[in-house]
Design a protein around this motif. Structure first.
Motif, mmCIF file in Angstrom:
data_model
loop_
_atom_site.group_PDB
_atom_site.id
_atom_site.type_symbol
_atom_site.label_atom_id
_atom_site.label_comp_id
_atom_site.label_asym_id
_atom_site.label_seq_id
_atom_site.Cartn_x
_atom_site.Cartn_y
_atom_site.Cartn_z
ATOM 1 N N HIS A 141 -5.788 -7.976 -12.821
ATOM 2 C CA HIS A 141 -5.834 -6.565 -12.415
ATOM 3 C C HIS A 141 -6.203 -6.446 -10.940
ATOM 4 O O HIS A 141 -5.604 -5.662 -10.202
ATOM 5 N N ALA A 142 -7.172 -7.234 -10.498
ATOM 6 C CA ALA A 142 -7.547 -7.238 -9.087
ATOM 7 C C ALA A 142 -6.398 -7.769 -8.228
ATOM 8 O O ALA A 142 -6.176 -7.306 -7.107
ATOM 9 N N GLU A 143 -5.658 -8.712 -8.784
ATOM 10 C CA GLU A 143 -4.502 -9.277 -8.075
ATOM 11 C C GLU A 143 -3.423 -8.210 -7.857
ATOM 12 O O GLU A 143 -2.872 -8.082 -6.766
ATOM 13 N N LEU A 144 -3.142 -7.434 -8.893
ATOM 14 C CA LEU A 144 -2.143 -6.368 -8.760
ATOM 15 C C LEU A 144 -2.627 -5.270 -7.815
ATOM 16 O O LEU A 144 -1.842 -4.737 -7.017
ATOM 17 N N ASP A 145 -3.911 -4.948 -7.875
ATOM 18 C CA ASP A 145 -4.467 -3.961 -6.945
ATOM 19 C C ASP A 145 -4.346 -4.451 -5.502
ATOM 20 O O ASP A 145 -4.020 -3.678 -4.602
ATOM 21 N N ALA A 146 -4.613 -5.735 -5.290
ATOM 22 C CA ALA A 146 -4.499 -6.301 -3.942
ATOM 23 C C ALA A 146 -3.059 -6.268 -3.459
ATOM 24 O O ALA A 146 -2.794 -5.984 -2.285
ATOM 25 N N LEU A 147 -2.109 -6.530 -4.349
ATOM 26 C CA LEU A 147 -0.693 -6.450 -3.974
ATOM 27 C C LEU A 147 -0.326 -5.021 -3.577
ATOM 28 O O LEU A 147 0.396 -4.803 -2.605
ATOM 29 N N LYS A 148 -0.864 -4.055 -4.293
ATOM 30 C CA LYS A 148 -0.617 -2.647 -3.932
ATOM 31 C C LYS A 148 -1.160 -2.340 -2.537
ATOM 32 O O LYS A 148 -0.533 -1.616 -1.768
ATOM 33 N N ARG A 149 -2.340 -2.893 -2.213
ATOM 34 C CA ARG A 149 -2.915 -2.676 -0.876
ATOM 35 C C ARG A 149 -2.036 -3.296 0.197
ATOM 36 O O ARG A 149 -1.847 -2.723 1.272
ATOM 37 N N ILE A 150 -1.484 -4.474 -0.078
ATOM 38 C CA ILE A 150 -0.574 -5.113 0.883
ATOM 39 C C ILE A 150 0.654 -4.241 1.088
ATOM 40 O O ILE A 150 1.095 -4.003 2.211
ATOM 41 N N LYS A 151 1.216 -3.731 -0.003
ATOM 42 C CA LYS A 151 2.406 -2.876 0.090
ATOM 43 C C LYS A 151 2.127 -1.590 0.864
ATOM 44 O O LYS A 151 3.027 -1.017 1.460
ATOM 45 N N ALA A 152 0.871 -1.147 0.862
ATOM 46 C CA ALA A 152 0.502 0.102 1.527
ATOM 47 C C ALA A 152 0.193 -0.075 3.016
ATOM 48 O O ALA A 152 -0.002 0.918 3.713
ATOM 49 N N VAL A 153 0.167 -1.305 3.501
ATOM 50 C CA VAL A 153 -0.105 -1.532 4.924
ATOM 51 C C VAL A 153 1.011 -0.875 5.735
ATOM 52 O O VAL A 153 2.194 -1.046 5.420
ATOM 53 N N PRO A 154 0.654 -0.107 6.762
ATOM 54 C CA PRO A 154 1.681 0.533 7.587
ATOM 55 C C PRO A 154 2.683 -0.486 8.139
ATOM 56 O O PRO A 154 2.294 -1.589 8.546
ATOM 57 N N HIS A 155 3.947 -0.116 8.112
ATOM 58 C CA HIS A 155 5.075 -0.895 8.644
ATOM 59 C C HIS A 155 5.504 -2.048 7.742
ATOM 60 O O HIS A 155 6.365 -2.835 8.136
ATOM 61 N N VAL A 156 4.924 -2.174 6.549
ATOM 62 C CA VAL A 156 5.409 -3.171 5.592
ATOM 63 C C VAL A 156 6.638 -2.591 4.909
ATOM 64 O O VAL A 156 6.585 -1.502 4.332
ATOM 65 N N ILE A 157 7.739 -3.294 5.010
ATOM 66 C CA ILE A 157 8.979 -2.862 4.371
ATOM 67 C C ILE A 157 8.993 -3.295 2.912
ATOM 68 O O ILE A 157 9.401 -2.545 2.031
ATOM 69 N N MET A 158 8.550 -4.532 2.679
ATOM 70 C CA MET A 158 8.570 -5.096 1.337
ATOM 71 C C MET A 158 7.451 -6.116 1.210
ATOM 72 O O MET A 158 7.149 -6.820 2.165
ATOM 73 N N ALA A 159 6.861 -6.194 0.033
ATOM 74 C CA ALA A 159 5.880 -7.233 -0.273
ATOM 75 C C ALA A 159 6.037 -7.553 -1.754
ATOM 76 O O ALA A 159 5.901 -6.675 -2.600
ATOM 77 N N GLU A 160 6.359 -8.796 -2.052
ATOM 78 C CA GLU A 160 6.553 -9.208 -3.442
ATOM 79 C C GLU A 160 5.834 -10.519 -3.715
ATOM 80 O O GLU A 160 5.861 -11.440 -2.906
ATOM 81 N N MET A 161 5.221 -10.584 -4.883
ATOM 82 C CA MET A 161 4.554 -11.797 -5.320
ATOM 83 C C MET A 161 5.634 -12.809 -5.708
ATOM 84 O O MET A 161 6.494 -12.519 -6.526
#
Length: 105
Positions: free
Chosen positions: A50-70
């Motif tokens: 759950h913390a891992e998925l939350d962290a991925l969401k934070r990465i995706k929310a970083v300004p100027h990130v087009i895509m972030a996938e595990m």
């Protein structure tokens, strides 16, 4: 502890800013960047899935990130026993794979 490899993509002109933002996130390490293509390889550490998925969401929310996938996931020393996948990762009947809720918005 969960470790995951994440491929992050940004426009080349924003790579430095995105890398700086990613390095400010807890449990995130930037390991490789390609300024020409905007690709950034990140390893993140989290306490559980759950913390891992939350962290991925934070990465995706970083300004100027087009895509972030595990692209890689490893569970080590996780004392919690899962008898099934967390609900946000379960596929509905007839689906090939689950689409996490945060991607369905």
């Amino acid at each position: 502890m969960n470790l995951s490899g994440v491929l992050v993509v940004a426009k080349p002109e924003w790579v430095e800013q995105v890398v700086a933002s990613l390095q400010g996130l807890p449990g995130v390490e930037v390991h490789q960047t390609d300024a020409e293509t905007g690709r950034i390889v990140v390893v993140q550490e989290a306490a559980d899935i759950h913390a891992e998925l939350d962290a991925l969401k934070r990465i995706k929310a970083v300004p100027h990130v087009i895509m972030a996938e595990m692209v890689y996931h490893y569970i080590a020393e996780d004392d919690k026993v899962y008898d099934q996948l967390p609900p946000e990762l379960q596929a509905d009947a007839g689906e090939a794979c689950a689409i996490p809720t945060y991607l369905q918005d």
